[in-house]
Motif scaffolding. Structure first.
Motif: not given
Ligand code: NDP
Length: 244
Positions: A160-169, A171-177, A226-232
């Motif tokens: 999830t952390k890797v995908a987050r760094s690949e997707m954040s440029p 504007n896609v949110r990747v979250i782990s619960i 949450l708004p697309q610009s806010v990533l938990l």
């Protein structure tokens, strides 16, 4: 294609536990849904509006992708996928059947990676979208008898952390619960009765018995709404009385 006010949400493992509660929560807010699991009748019984239910094993990428494309043809592109399907087969590492390890690695890791890859390219192109992966507190700290389960959930936290760094440029949110112990069907698949009994005794002795699957579903919904610009980015959520 008809026009819907809200965008498509895909939930894997929607036939019980967290996924089933998520389906009900998101349906209350009027989202079109694609529900996936092997026990399709459990999802159909919910009788939710604007919902497609398909019998899919998340380890079969073609089957998984076919269902997602079918729902997208009706409701538009996936805006949220919740990779929730998972199995927990607790066991003593020194004696557990390696086939049980393989099942956990296949479903909990490959299933999540399949789900992510199915939606990632479209989300990148649209510069929008959310991926929520169900990891576990067993993905951030060790527990006895959780060898392969911990390996799979540490894996989910890592990927999830890797995908987050690949997707954040894009504007896609990747979250782990990462939930702690919550009563669902999850423990029931463990084959060693002593381990099941020990787990239940621990939960009851500390009083960690009040958090529900619906609490997890509401947390997932909160993170998404949450708004697309806010990533938990990562949420660890347990019963207040859980001591580990
Ligand atoms: P449940 O056992 O109640 O639900 C698991 C879901 O996953 C079911 O809908 C099941 O459906 C589905 N599933 C299992 N294998 C597959 C497969 N190969 N393909 C498709 N679907 C599959 O468990 P929970 O709701 O508790 O668990 C949901 C997620 O949360 C899991 O990833 C779990 O590891 C995680 N989690 C749970 C915790 C808990 O204490 N409950 C704590 C931390 C994390 P079917 O059998 O019909 O295919």
């Amino acid at each position: 294609m008809e026009t819907y006010n809200k965008k498509l949400i895909v939930i894997t493992g929607a036939s019980s536990g967290f996924g089933l509660e998520m389906a009900k929560e998101f349906a209350k807010d009027g989202y079109p849904l694609l529900l996936l699991a092997r026990r399709v009748e459990r999802m159909e019984e919910l009788n939710l509006p604007n919902t497609i239910c398909r019998k899919v094993d998340v380890t079969n990428k073609d089957e998984f992708e076919g269902a997602v494309r079918e729902a997208e043809a009706k409701y538009g592109k996936t805006d949220l996928i919740v990779n929730n399907a998972g199995v927990m087969l607790l066991g003593d590492m020194a004696s557990q059947d390696p086939q049980e390890w393989k099942t956990m690695i296949d479903v909990n890791i490959m299933g999540v990676m399949n789900g992510m890859q199915i939606v990632m390219n479209d989300m990148k192109e649209r510069k929008s979208g959310t991926i929520i992966n169900l990891a576990s507190i067993a993905g951030v700290q060790p527990f006895p008898n959780h060898g392969a389960y911990c390996a799979s959930k540490y894996g989910v936290v890592g990927l999830t952390k890797v995908a987050r760094s690949e997707m954040s440029p894009f504007n896609v949110r990747v979250i782990s619960i990462c939930p702690g112990a919550v009563s669902t069907e999850l423990l029931g698949h463990t084959t060693d009765q002593n381990i099941i009994d020990g787990y239940n005794q621990w939960k009851e002795s500390v009083g960690a018995v009040n958090i529900t699957a619906n609490d997890i579903a509401q947390t997932v919904k909160y993170a998404y709404q949450l708004p697309q610009s806010v990533l938990l980015r990562e949420v660890v959520i347990t019963d207040t009385m859980q001591d580990a």
